[in-house]
Design a protein around this motif. Sequence first.
Motif, PDB file in Angstrom:
ATOM      1  N   ASP A 147       0.846  -1.065  -0.042  1.00  0.00           N
ATOM      2  CA  ASP A 147      -0.177   0.033  -0.177  1.00  0.00           C
ATOM      3  C   ASP A 147       1.015   1.297  -0.229  1.00  0.00           C
ATOM      4  OD1 ASP A 147      -2.376  -1.426   0.144  1.00  0.00           O
ATOM      5  OD2 ASP A 147      -2.611  -1.022   2.048  1.00  0.00           O
ATOM      6  N   ALA A 148       0.382   2.329  -0.763  1.00  0.00           N
ATOM      7  CA  ALA A 148       1.074   3.450  -1.082  1.00  0.00           C
ATOM      8  C   ALA A 148       0.514   4.465   0.001  1.00  0.00           C
ATOM      9  CB  ALA A 148       1.028   4.083  -2.181  1.00  0.00           C
ATOM     10  N   VAL A 149       1.546   4.982   1.047  1.00  0.00           N
ATOM     11  CA  VAL A 149       0.900   5.748   2.122  1.00  0.00           C
ATOM     12  C   VAL A 149       1.919   6.980   2.370  1.00  0.00           C
ATOM     13  CG1 VAL A 149       0.091   3.756   3.129  1.00  0.00           C
ATOM     14  CG2 VAL A 149       2.487   4.587   3.597  1.00  0.00           C
ATOM     15  N   THR A 150       1.552   8.073   3.090  1.00  0.00           N
ATOM     16  CA  THR A 150       2.214   8.943   3.721  1.00  0.00           C
ATOM     17  C   THR A 150       1.738   8.911   5.439  1.00  0.00           C
ATOM     18  OG1 THR A 150       2.779  11.307   3.848  1.00  0.00           O
ATOM     19  CG2 THR A 150       0.622  10.669   3.525  1.00  0.00           C
ATOM     20  N   VAL A 151       2.434   9.812   6.112  1.00  0.00           N
ATOM     21  CA  VAL A 151       2.194   9.673   7.440  1.00  0.00           C
ATOM     22  C   VAL A 151       1.780  10.963   8.000  1.00  0.00           C
ATOM     23  CG1 VAL A 151       3.185   9.229   9.606  1.00  0.00           C
ATOM     24  CG2 VAL A 151       3.525   7.564   7.987  1.00  0.00           C
ATOM     25  N   MET A 152       0.884  11.082   8.869  1.00  0.00           N
ATOM     26  CA  MET A 152       0.385  12.194   9.540  1.00  0.00           C
ATOM     27  C   MET A 152       0.962  12.075  10.810  1.00  0.00           C
ATOM     28  SD  MET A 152      -3.013  13.860  10.610  1.00  0.00           S
ATOM     29  CE  MET A 152      -3.589  12.940  12.032  1.00  0.00           C
ATOM     30  N   PRO A 153       2.305  12.808  11.053  1.00  0.00           N
ATOM     31  CA  PRO A 153       3.279  12.504  12.190  1.00  0.00           C
ATOM     32  C   PRO A 153       3.185  12.838  13.443  1.00  0.00           C
ATOM     33  CG  PRO A 153       4.063  14.314  11.025  1.00  0.00           C
ATOM     34  CD  PRO A 153       2.841  13.943  10.199  1.00  0.00           C
ATOM     35  N   LEU A 154       1.648  12.439  13.884  1.00  0.00           N
ATOM     36  CA  LEU A 154       1.221  13.125  15.310  1.00  0.00           C
ATOM     37  C   LEU A 154       0.683  12.176  15.953  1.00  0.00           C
ATOM     38  CD1 LEU A 154      -0.806  16.450  14.048  1.00  0.00           C
ATOM     39  CD2 LEU A 154       1.676  16.161  14.621  1.00  0.00           C
ATOM     40  N   LEU A 155       1.060  12.191  17.551  1.00  0.00           N
ATOM     41  CA  LEU A 155       0.448  11.227  18.593  1.00  0.00           C
ATOM     42  C   LEU A 155       0.158  11.825  19.712  1.00  0.00           C
ATOM     43  CD1 LEU A 155       2.885   8.309  18.437  1.00  0.00           C
ATOM     44  CD2 LEU A 155       0.758   8.359  17.338  1.00  0.00           C
ATOM     45  N   TRP A 156      -1.236  11.920  20.182  1.00  0.00           N
ATOM     46  CA  TRP A 156      -1.585  12.788  21.249  1.00  0.00           C
ATOM     47  C   TRP A 156      -2.192  11.862  22.414  1.00  0.00           C
ATOM     48  CZ3 TRP A 156      -3.501  13.486  16.105  1.00  0.00           C
ATOM     49  CH2 TRP A 156      -4.576  12.526  15.824  1.00  0.00           C
ATOM     50  N   ASP A 157      -2.368  12.594  23.275  1.00  0.00           N
ATOM     51  CA  ASP A 157      -2.776  11.561  24.551  1.00  0.00           C
ATOM     52  C   ASP A 157      -3.965  11.412  24.921  1.00  0.00           C
ATOM     53  OD1 ASP A 157      -3.598  14.094  25.676  1.00  0.00           O
ATOM     54  OD2 ASP A 157      -1.993  14.294  27.118  1.00  0.00           O
ATOM     55  N   ASP A 158      -5.104  12.308  24.185  1.00  0.00           N
ATOM     56  CA  ASP A 158      -6.600  12.251  24.217  1.00  0.00           C
ATOM     57  C   ASP A 158      -6.925  12.413  25.794  1.00  0.00           C
ATOM     58  OD1 ASP A 158      -7.918  12.066  22.138  1.00  0.00           O
ATOM     59  OD2 ASP A 158      -7.858   9.791  21.694  1.00  0.00           O
ATOM     60  N   ALA A 159      -6.174  13.079  26.561  1.00  0.00           N
ATOM     61  CA  ALA A 159      -6.456  13.350  27.907  1.00  0.00           C
ATOM     62  C   ALA A 159      -6.439  14.746  28.229  1.00  0.00           C
ATOM     63  CB  ALA A 159      -5.927  12.597  28.981  1.00  0.00           C
ATOM     64  N   CYS A 160      -5.498  15.746  27.672  1.00  0.00           N
ATOM     65  CA  CYS A 160      -5.054  17.064  27.990  1.00  0.00           C
ATOM     66  C   CYS A 160      -6.333  17.998  27.494  1.00  0.00           C
ATOM     67  CB  CYS A 160      -4.034  17.391  27.360  1.00  0.00           C
ATOM     68  SG  CYS A 160      -4.221  17.864  25.754  1.00  0.00           S
ATOM     69  N   ALA A 161      -6.369  18.918  27.848  1.00  0.00           N
ATOM     70  CA  ALA A 161      -7.247  19.891  27.805  1.00  0.00           C
ATOM     71  C   ALA A 161      -7.528  20.367  26.329  1.00  0.00           C
ATOM     72  CB  ALA A 161      -7.196  21.520  28.403  1.00  0.00           C
ATOM     73  N   ALA A 162      -6.556  20.484  25.564  1.00  0.00           N
ATOM     74  CA  ALA A 162      -6.524  20.445  24.248  1.00  0.00           C
ATOM     75  C   ALA A 162      -7.439  19.342  23.466  1.00  0.00           C
ATOM     76  CB  ALA A 162      -5.123  20.726  23.400  1.00  0.00           C
ATOM     77  N   CYS A 163      -6.902  18.155  23.677  1.00  0.00           N
ATOM     78  CA  CYS A 163      -7.647  17.025  23.286  1.00  0.00           C
ATOM     79  C   CYS A 163      -8.985  16.838  23.714  1.00  0.00           C
ATOM     80  CB  CYS A 163      -6.845  15.785  23.750  1.00  0.00           C
ATOM     81  SG  CYS A 163      -5.048  15.515  23.176  1.00  0.00           S
ATOM     82  N   ARG A 164      -9.427  17.168  24.773  1.00  0.00           N
ATOM     83  CA  ARG A 164     -10.712  17.027  25.320  1.00  0.00           C
ATOM     84  C   ARG A 164     -11.623  18.020  24.459  1.00  0.00           C
ATOM     85  NH1 ARG A 164      -8.152  17.248  30.369  1.00  0.00           N
ATOM     86  NH2 ARG A 164      -9.201  19.379  30.584  1.00  0.00           N
ATOM     87  N   ASN A 165     -10.924  19.060  23.863  1.00  0.00           N
ATOM     88  CA  ASN A 165     -11.842  20.231  23.296  1.00  0.00           C
ATOM     89  C   ASN A 165     -11.696  19.924  21.749  1.00  0.00           C
ATOM     90  OD1 ASN A 165     -12.973  22.250  25.152  1.00  0.00           O
ATOM     91  ND2 ASN A 165     -10.814  22.035  26.088  1.00  0.00           N
ATOM     92  N   GLY A 166     -11.275  18.922  21.576  1.00  0.00           N
ATOM     93  CA  GLY A 166     -11.386  18.575  19.774  1.00  0.00           C
ATOM     94  C   GLY A 166      -9.950  19.046  19.221  1.00  0.00           C
ATOM     95  N   HIS A 167      -9.044  19.465  19.777  1.00  0.00           N
ATOM     96  CA  HIS A 167      -7.762  20.020  19.248  1.00  0.00           C
ATOM     97  C   HIS A 167      -6.489  19.274  19.336  1.00  0.00           C
ATOM     98  CE1 HIS A 167     -10.267  23.472  18.536  1.00  0.00           C
ATOM     99  NE2 HIS A 167     -10.280  23.834  19.944  1.00  0.00           N
ATOM    100  N   GLN A 168      -6.697  17.846  18.997  1.00  0.00           N
ATOM    101  CA  GLN A 168      -5.655  16.933  19.313  1.00  0.00           C
ATOM    102  C   GLN A 168      -4.227  17.045  18.520  1.00  0.00           C
ATOM    103  OE1 GLN A 168      -8.637  16.323  18.320  1.00  0.00           O
ATOM    104  NE2 GLN A 168      -9.551  14.409  19.820  1.00  0.00           N
ATOM    105  N   HIS A 169      -4.316  17.772  17.294  1.00  0.00           N
ATOM    106  CA  HIS A 169      -3.161  18.280  16.785  1.00  0.00           C
ATOM    107  C   HIS A 169      -2.067  19.257  17.513  1.00  0.00           C
ATOM    108  CE1 HIS A 169      -5.705  21.822  16.020  1.00  0.00           C
ATOM    109  NE2 HIS A 169      -4.578  22.330  15.389  1.00  0.00           N
TER     110      HIS A 169
END
Length: 336
Positions: free
Chosen positions: A81-103
Amino acid sequence: MTLAARYLSARTLDTAPALSAPPGPGEVELAPAYVGICGTDLHIFHGDMDAPVAVPAVLGHEMAGHVVRVGPDVENWAPGDAVTVMPLLWDDACAACRNGHQHICQHLDFIGIDSPGAMQQRWTVPASTLIRLPDSLPLDRAALVEPTAVAVHDVGRAEVRDGERVVVGGGPVGVLIALVARAAGADVRVVELSAHRRLLAEELGLTAWNPADDDVPVLVREWTGDAGADVAFEVLGVRGRLCLVAIHPRPREINLHRFFWRELTLVGARLYDRSDFERAVALVADGTVPAERMISKVVPLTQAPAAFEALEGGGDVMKILVDCTDDSDDARRAAV
């Protein structure tokens, strides 16, 4: 054993053998084909980002390649499969993630900075980071999907409107922003000191900014020089918007009175989300972003250190790609 380009200390890179761990649960092993060198990589090369970077560090986050192996519990992906990578890993627990801003997670792992990147012949990443590429899209062009996703996000953050004038720099990210903004209907103007980059912008149908223009509603600023900072805050028209994209290693003074007097708006734009990436794939694939025109040079992995020095020196370069392809039989099989 495979080969990787590694950052060791300020202005010191090497290429060395690297172990390739088999993919674990939820992971895939990739064979990167082409990896772009970006401005953030140059900041690392200069030693400006030693705090988050654990040496020796494998750099690179602008890439395209193929899946080689999939780990347990990975569905919908297969070797070849041909792919690229969105190189972001988030914790899904901080205030940014809880508000939908995981990036912009407060504990974000930016792969290629905080953890090993793509400038190697084998690269294991979470399957959740993969973005599928059309089989018809050449992988060297696809290596520009990640910076195009940056541009898509920047244009969105700047709230560029149809017919609105946008001023942007003429470096790699600036030209991508200009192309994405033009596709959104903007009247784009480019500011660039390099004659080579000005010529490329002109060949792409982008118009140079005239300093006599006093109506600048939107300025997307991805250049970092001190003089540029002063100019950026002075050229915006009434109720203009400045979208700040570039990394600034040190604090800068701004004229707050100017913001008050003209009711200006300043917004930051850092990374991207999956929808930005998917839009970027479409723009590169259909030629709206002519990625092939942006590629100045392709060098083998063993010449990656010299490529960093060439970019640092400026000159007639826009984008340099590192060719990470492996001539071994398994790599050839994975690519078919």
